[in-house]
Scaffold this motif. Structure first.
Motif, PDB file in Angstrom:
ATOM      1  N   GLU A   1     -31.683   7.341 -34.877  1.00  0.00           N
ATOM      2  CA  GLU A   1     -30.292   7.321 -34.411  1.00  0.00           C
ATOM      3  C   GLU A   1     -30.181   7.109 -32.903  1.00  0.00           C
ATOM      4  N   GLN A   2     -31.142   7.629 -32.137  1.00  0.00           N
ATOM      5  CA  GLN A   2     -31.066   7.407 -30.687  1.00  0.00           C
ATOM      6  C   GLN A   2     -31.030   5.915 -30.388  1.00  0.00           C
ATOM      7  N   ALA A   3     -31.812   5.159 -31.156  1.00  0.00           N
ATOM      8  CA  ALA A   3     -31.871   3.715 -30.944  1.00  0.00           C
ATOM      9  C   ALA A   3     -30.540   3.055 -31.309  1.00  0.00           C
ATOM     10  N   ALA A   4     -29.836   3.616 -32.299  1.00  0.00           N
ATOM     11  CA  ALA A   4     -28.532   3.052 -32.663  1.00  0.00           C
ATOM     12  C   ALA A   4     -27.587   3.116 -31.465  1.00  0.00           C
ATOM     13  N   LEU A   5     -27.642   4.243 -30.760  1.00  0.00           N
ATOM     14  CA  LEU A   5     -26.757   4.421 -29.607  1.00  0.00           C
ATOM     15  C   LEU A   5     -27.146   3.470 -28.471  1.00  0.00           C
TER      16      LEU A   5
ATOM     17  N   VAL B   1     -20.460   0.097 -31.227  1.00  0.00           N
ATOM     18  CA  VAL B   1     -20.120   1.019 -32.315  1.00  0.00           C
ATOM     19  C   VAL B   1     -21.394   1.473 -33.026  1.00  0.00           C
ATOM     20  N   ALA B   2     -21.474   2.777 -33.268  1.00  0.00           N
ATOM     21  CA  ALA B   2     -22.631   3.325 -33.975  1.00  0.00           C
ATOM     22  C   ALA B   2     -22.150   4.275 -35.062  1.00  0.00           C
ATOM     23  N   LEU B   3     -22.975   4.406 -36.086  1.00  0.00           N
ATOM     24  CA  LEU B   3     -22.634   5.230 -37.248  1.00  0.00           C
ATOM     25  C   LEU B   3     -23.858   6.059 -37.614  1.00  0.00           C
ATOM     26  N   VAL B   4     -23.701   7.390 -37.596  1.00  0.00           N
ATOM     27  CA  VAL B   4     -24.835   8.271 -37.890  1.00  0.00           C
ATOM     28  C   VAL B   4     -24.388   9.346 -38.866  1.00  0.00           C
ATOM     29  N   THR B   5     -25.350   9.958 -39.503  1.00  0.00           N
ATOM     30  CA  THR B   5     -25.000  10.991 -40.462  1.00  0.00           C
ATOM     31  C   THR B   5     -24.845  12.343 -39.748  1.00  0.00           C
ATOM     32  N   SER B   6     -24.565  13.376 -40.537  1.00  0.00           N
ATOM     33  CA  SER B   6     -24.327  14.700 -39.960  1.00  0.00           C
ATOM     34  C   SER B   6     -25.632  15.303 -39.447  1.00  0.00           C
TER      35      SER B   6
ATOM     36  N   PHE C   1     -24.258  -0.388 -35.375  1.00  0.00           N
ATOM     37  CA  PHE C   1     -25.645   0.054 -35.405  1.00  0.00           C
ATOM     38  C   PHE C   1     -25.671   1.447 -36.020  1.00  0.00           C
ATOM     39  N   GLY C   2     -26.523   1.650 -37.017  1.00  0.00           N
ATOM     40  CA  GLY C   2     -26.466   2.956 -37.646  1.00  0.00           C
ATOM     41  C   GLY C   2     -27.639   3.271 -38.544  1.00  0.00           C
TER      42      GLY C   2
ATOM     43  N   ILE D   1     -20.344   3.490 -20.269  1.00  0.00           N
ATOM     44  CA  ILE D   1     -20.428   2.431 -21.277  1.00  0.00           C
ATOM     45  C   ILE D   1     -19.494   2.796 -22.435  1.00  0.00           C
ATOM     46  N   PRO D   2     -18.582   1.894 -22.820  1.00  0.00           N
ATOM     47  CA  PRO D   2     -17.664   2.232 -23.908  1.00  0.00           C
ATOM     48  C   PRO D   2     -18.354   2.190 -25.273  1.00  0.00           C
ATOM     49  N   LEU D   3     -18.402   3.325 -25.935  1.00  0.00           N
ATOM     50  CA  LEU D   3     -18.970   3.419 -27.281  1.00  0.00           C
ATOM     51  C   LEU D   3     -17.993   4.171 -28.174  1.00  0.00           C
ATOM     52  N   VAL D   4     -17.918   3.768 -29.443  1.00  0.00           N
ATOM     53  CA  VAL D   4     -17.250   4.582 -30.453  1.00  0.00           C
ATOM     54  C   VAL D   4     -18.308   4.936 -31.487  1.00  0.00           C
ATOM     55  N   VAL D   5     -18.557   6.231 -31.635  1.00  0.00           N
ATOM     56  CA  VAL D   5     -19.610   6.699 -32.535  1.00  0.00           C
ATOM     57  C   VAL D   5     -18.975   7.495 -33.665  1.00  0.00           C
ATOM     58  N   PHE D   6     -19.348   7.149 -34.890  1.00  0.00           N
ATOM     59  CA  PHE D   6     -18.892   7.895 -36.060  1.00  0.00           C
ATOM     60  C   PHE D   6     -20.052   8.758 -36.543  1.00  0.00           C
ATOM     61  N   SER D   7     -19.771  10.040 -36.760  1.00  0.00           N
ATOM     62  CA  SER D   7     -20.805  10.893 -37.350  1.00  0.00           C
ATOM     63  C   SER D   7     -20.257  11.489 -38.629  1.00  0.00           C
ATOM     64  N   GLY D   8     -21.115  11.587 -39.627  1.00  0.00           N
ATOM     65  CA  GLY D   8     -20.717  12.276 -40.851  1.00  0.00           C
ATOM     66  C   GLY D   8     -20.708  13.778 -40.609  1.00  0.00           C
TER      67      GLY D   8
END
Lengths: 188, 582
Positions: free
Chosen positions: B52-56, B71-76, B24-25, B95-102
Motif C-alpha cells: 500500500e505504501q507504493a500505491a500512495l 487516487v489510491a484505494l486501500v483496505t482497512s 493505485f491500490g 501533493i493532492p491525493l484522494v485516498v479511499f480506505s475500507g
C-alpha cells in the motif's frame, strides 16, 4: 500598508504594525473558533495544539447554532506573539474551521467561567466559607451538615481568588468549565 | 440529478465524474465491494501495487507529473496503516491525493474487529482533511468535497474511510456540479496594496534574488510561464528549492541552481548577501535556511504563499503576500509593466555572482577506473537531456547529486520526496509517472539502500509493462548516513553499509526484467544507452565510488556563507550545537 516604505537592507520594518516581533514575553490570548459541528473536529483542534507543541490553558466547546451545525470552541492559550500568530494561522487552515477570533487583541471582550467548589467543615470555618460565598455571589447548590457545594460564575481571576480563600476553609474538590468569551458591543 | 446506487458503485461513479482515469491500490476484505465495481467497468484503470505504501507514492508520482489528483484505494487496518507514510509524504510536499480506505462495517466500529484500525484518528495529523462516511446518502457529496479540498489552496492528501456496510447500502448519488462543496475557499488573489508593495521593492532592489519553491509547480504550468517571464524581464537571478526545480529552466541565463544544504555556492551566497529576497511558493524549510539567526541578514524579504500559516513560521518577512503564485505573478507583471518596467542597476550584483560561479562548487575529482556518482549523473544528463524525460529519486546522496547535476527545463518533470525524505519513494513514484506518460522516458535515480525499501514493485512494473528505468548508484553504503557519521560521529560507521546485497542483474532477471551492471567509466555511456533503448523495466546497477561525499554542504547549525566545498576538510565541521539538528 503604510509600513511598506521599507528601506533597502532593513528587516526591522514590517508590513504589519510596529510590534516587537522577537519578544520573548509570554502572553495569554483567548481565541474563539467557529467550527462545523462534525465528528472529530475537536480532536483536530486539540491534536494541532499537542502536535505542534502549543499550550492549552483552558478549552470549552459546545454547539451554538443548531441550524447551521456550528460549534464554538473557546481556547485560552499562551505563547510569544510569534507563536500566537502561528497558532491562529494553523487553526485557521483546518478545513472545518470557519472563523478564528483573537478576542484578546480584537477589542474589549467579556470572559466568564463557571465553577463548582465542594467545601467540607464545621463550626467557624463553615460560617466563614458561607460568608465569603455571599461576598463573591456564589450560590449554595448542595449542602449537608458538614459541607457545601458552591456554584460561581465569573472571570477566571475571580474564581481563582475564591478558590484561594476556600482552600484553608476545607476545599476538597473543584470543577471548572473553562472560559467562555464574547466580544463586547452589538456586533456579532 | 440524483440516482440510486450502492456506495461501492458511487465511488466508481464519483471518480469518473471527477475525471479520474487511474487508481493505485491493493484489495482486501473491507474494500471488496469497490473492487467488484472496478471489475465491471473499463473507464478507470486500477493498478495493482505490491504494497500500500507504493500505491500512495505511485499516486504522488502520477499527481506530480500531471498536475492532477492522485487516487489510491486501500483496505482497512494494515492497508490504511501502510498508507500513512505516503499520506505524510504528500502532506509535507503538498501533493493532492484522494485516498479511499475500507473500514469494518459501522456496527462493528469500536469492537476491535478483524483488520479494524482507527483510520481517521491515525491519519488525522497526516492528511489535510479526512472523513469517516457513515451514511451512503452523504458519500457522493463527501467524495466531491474531498477532491475540492485536496486541490484548493495549498494542495494536500485527503482520506475517506468507508465502512463496508456503507459500500453495500443503496443511497442517492449526486453529481459534482450539484454539490455545495464547502465554505473552504482559500484566498488566491492578493490585494492591490500588496502587489504594489512587491513592485516597489522590485524597482529599487540592487541585489535581488528570486527564491522559488514547489508552490510554483503546484500553481500550474501557467505559473511557471509567468515566473519565467518575470525573471527574464527583470533580469534578476533565481534559485529554487529541491521541490521547485523545473519551474525556471536550468538552461536559463538567470539560473543559479538549487539552494540549501547541498545547494550551489552561488545560490547560497546570493541568498546570504541579497538586499531583496522574493520567496515565491517556498517555505523557509530548515534545509534551506541553515542557522536561522544568520539567514540572509541584510535583505528585505517578500514571501508569496497561499498558506497563511507558512508566513512568519520560520523566518520573519517584511512583506507577506497571501495568494496563489500564478495569480500574484500575473498581477505583479501587469503592474510592473504598467509602471514602466523599472529596475535598478544590478550589474554589480551579477558581477559578484559571476565571481561566485567561478568557484565551480560542483567540481569533483573524476577517475578513470571508478565511476564517480557525479560522473554517472552527468552522463545520464548528457545522454537524455533532449528527451521527453521524467526523473524520480529516492532519498540520500544520490538525490542531492541528481538535483545538482540533472537539468530540468520544465515543471512536473522532477518527482522527489523533499519534506519527509522518504526512502523507497522513487521506485513506486516512477511507476505512477510512467502510468501517466506511457511513452516517455522515466528514470528513477536511486541508491541501492533506498531502492530495496520498495523493490517488491518490480512485480507491478512487469505486470503493467511499465518500462521504468531504475538507475541505482550502488555504493554499498547508506551514503548520506555514512557522510554524517564521518563528519559528526568520529568515522564510526554504525549500521550504514549495505551488506548481503542482491545481485541486481539476477534480481531483474528473476522478475523477467533486464539487468545491467556497470563498473567501468569507459562502459558507462553504452550501458546507459542500452538502458534507455530497452523496451521494458531495467535495473541498472551502477557500481560507484563507495566513499564519495556530497558537496557543497552547509553543515547543520551553520550559515549560508559557511558552506563546505569539495576539497574542504570535514573534520569537526559540525559543532556540538549543530549536532543535535538533523
Amino acid at each position: 500598508m503604510s509600513a511598506l516604505r521599507i528601506e533597502k537592507g532593513s528587516s526591522s520594518h514590517s508590513a504589519y504594525d510596529l510590534r516587537d516581533y522577537h519578544s520573548e514575553v509570554i502572553e495569554k490570548h483567548t481565541l474563539a473558533v467557529l467550527v462545523d459541528n462534525e465528528a472529530g473536529v475537536l480532536a483536530r483542534v486539540i491534536g494541532l495544539f499537542s502536535g505542534r507543541g502549543y499550550n492549552i490553558e483552558s478549552l470549552t466547546v459546545a454547539e451554538v447554532n443548531h441550524d447551521s451545525h456550528l460549534s464554538r470552541i473557546t481556547v485560552v492559550t499562551t505563547g510569544t506573539r510569534d507563536v500566537i500568530e502561528q497558532i491562529k494561522a494553523q487553526v485557521g487552515r483546518i478545513v472545518p474551521v470557519h472563523e478564528v477570533h483573537d478576542l484578546t487583541v480584537e477589542g474589549p471582550s467579556i470572559e466568564r467561567e463557571l465553577a463548582l467548589f465542594k467545601v467540607q467543615g464545621t463550626g467557624n470555618n463553615r460560617i466563614e466559607a458561607l460568608r465569603l460565598a455571599e461576598i463573591f455571589r456564589a450560590n449554595v447548590v448542595d449542602s449537608t451538615l458538614e459541607s457545601f457545594v458552591f456554584e460561581m460564575t465569573g472571570p477566571s481571576e475571580k474564581i481563582d481568588a475564591f478558590a484561594d480563600l476556600m482552600r484553608p476553609l476545607g476545599l476538597v474538590e473543584t470543577a471548572r468549565t473553562g472560559v467562555a468569551a464574547l466580544a463586547r458591543g452589538g456586533k456579532g | 440529478m440524483t440516482r440510486q446506487m450502492t456506495g461501492a458503485k458511487m465511488v466508481v461513479q464519483a471518480l469518473k465524474d471527477q475525471g479520474v482515469d487511474t487508481v493505485f491500490g491493493y484489495p482486501g476484505g473491507a474494500v471488496l465491494p469497490i473492487y467488484d465495481e472496478i471489475f465491471q467497468q473499463n473507464d478507470i484503470k486500477h493498478v495493482l501495487v505490491r504494497h500500500e505504501q507504493a500505491a500512495l507514492h505511485a499516486a504522488e508520482g502520477y499527481a506530480r507529473s500531471t498536475g492532477k489528483v492522485g487516487v489510491a484505494l486501500v483496505t482497512s487496518g494494515p492497508g490504511a496503516t501502510n498508507a500513512v507514510t505516503g499520506l505524510t509524504d504528500a502532506l509535507l510536499d503538498s501533493i493532492p491525493l484522494v485516498v479511499f480506505s475500507g473500514q469494518v462495517p459501522t456496527f462493528m466500529i469500536g469492537t476491535d474487529g478483524f483488520q479494524e484500525a482507527d483510520t481517521v484518528g491515525i491519519t488525522r495529523p497526516c492528511t489535510k482533511h479526512n472523513w469517516l462516511v457513515k451514511d451512503t446518502d452523504t458519500l457522493s457529496g463527501t467524495i466531491h468535497q474531498a477532491f475540492h479540498v485536496a486541490t484548493s489552496g495549498r494542495p494536500g492528501p485527503v482520506l475517506i474511510d468507508l465502512p463496508k456496510d456503507v459500500q453495500f447500502a443503496e443511497g442517492n448519488y449526486t453529481a459534482p456540479a450539484k454539490i455545495n462543496v464547502s465554505h473552504y475557499q482559500p484566498r488566491v488573489k492578493a490585494s492591490i496594496e500588496e502587489i504594489n508593495g512587491i513592485v516597489d521593492l522590485l524597482e529599487k532592489a540592487e541585489r535581488p534574488v528570486f527564491y522559488t519553491g514547489g508552490g510554483v509547480i503546484n500553481s500550474g504550468t501557467g505559473a511557471s510561464q509567468l515566473l519565467r517571464e518575470l525573471v527574464d524581464a527583470t533580469g534578476f537571478p533565481i534559485t529554487s528549492t529541491l521541490m521547485g526545480l523545473g519551474a525556471y529552466p536550468a538552461s536559463g541565463k538567470s539560473w543559479l541552481g538549487m539552494l540549501g544544504m547541498h545547494g550551489l555556492y552561488e545560490a547560497n551566497m546570493a541568498m546570504h548577501d541579497c538586499d531583496l529576497m522574493i520567496n515565491i511558493g517556498a517555505r523557509f524549510d530548515d534545509r534551506i535556511t541553515g542557522r536561522i539567526q544568520d539567514f540572509s541578514p541584510h535583505s528585505t524579504k517578500i514571501h508569496i504563499d497561499i498558506d497563511p500559516s507558512s508566513i512568519n513560521k520560520v523566518i520573519r518577512v517584511d512583506l507577506p503576500v497571501i495568494g496563489d503564485v500564478g495569480h500574484v505573478l500575473e498581477d505583479v507583471l501587469k503592474v510592473w509593466k504598467s509602471r514602466g518596467r523599472k529596475t535598478a542597476d544590478t550589474s554589480a550584483w551579477w558581477k559578484q555572482i559571476d565571481e561566485w560561479r567561478e568557484v565551480r562548487c560542483l567540481t569533483y575529482k573524476n577517475s578513470d577506473t571508478i565511476i564517480k556518482p557525479q560522473y554517472a549523473l552527468q552522463r545520464l544528463q548528457e545522454l537524455t537531456k533532449g528527451m521527453d524525460r521524467y526523473i524520480t529519486t529516492e532519498v540520500g546522496q544520490h538525490q542531492m547529486w541528481a538535483a545538482q547535476f540533472l537539468g530540468f527545463e520544465d515543471p512536473n518533470r522532477w518527482m522527489t520526496s523533499g519534506g519527509l525524505g522518504t526512502m523507497g519513494y522513487g521506485f513506486p513514484a516512477s511507476i505512477g509517472v510512467q502510468m501517466a506518460h506511457p511513452d516517455s522516458l522515466v528514470v528513477n535515480v536511486a541508491g541501492e539502500a533506498s531502492w530495496l525499501m520498495n523493490m517488491q514493485e518490480m512485480g507491478t512494473a512487469m505486470q503493467y509493462r511499465l518500462p521504468v528505468k531504475q538507475f541505482i548508484l550502488n555504493n554499498e553504503r547508506l551514503g548520506m548516513v555514512r557522510q554524517w557519521q564521518q563528519l559528526l560521529h568520529g568515522e564510526r560507521y554504525s549500521s550504514s553499509w549495505s551488506e548481503a546485497l542482491p545481485d541486481f542483474v539476477k534480481l531483474a532477471e528473476a522478475f523477467g526484467a533486464k539487468g545491467i551492471q556497470c563498473s567501468d567509466p569507459k562502459d558507462l555511456d553504452d550501458a546507459i544507452m542500452e538502458m534507455i533503448e530497452y523496451d521494458g523495466p531495467v535495473i541498472f546497477d551502477c557500481l560507484v565510488e563507495k566513499h564519495e561525499n556530497c558537496f557543497p554542504m552547509i553543515p547543520s547549525g551553520k550559515a549560508h556563507n559557511e558552506m563546505l566545498l569539495g576539497d574542504a576538510s570535514t573534520e569537526g565541521a559540525i559543532k556540538s550545537d549543530g549536532a543535535v539538528l538533523v
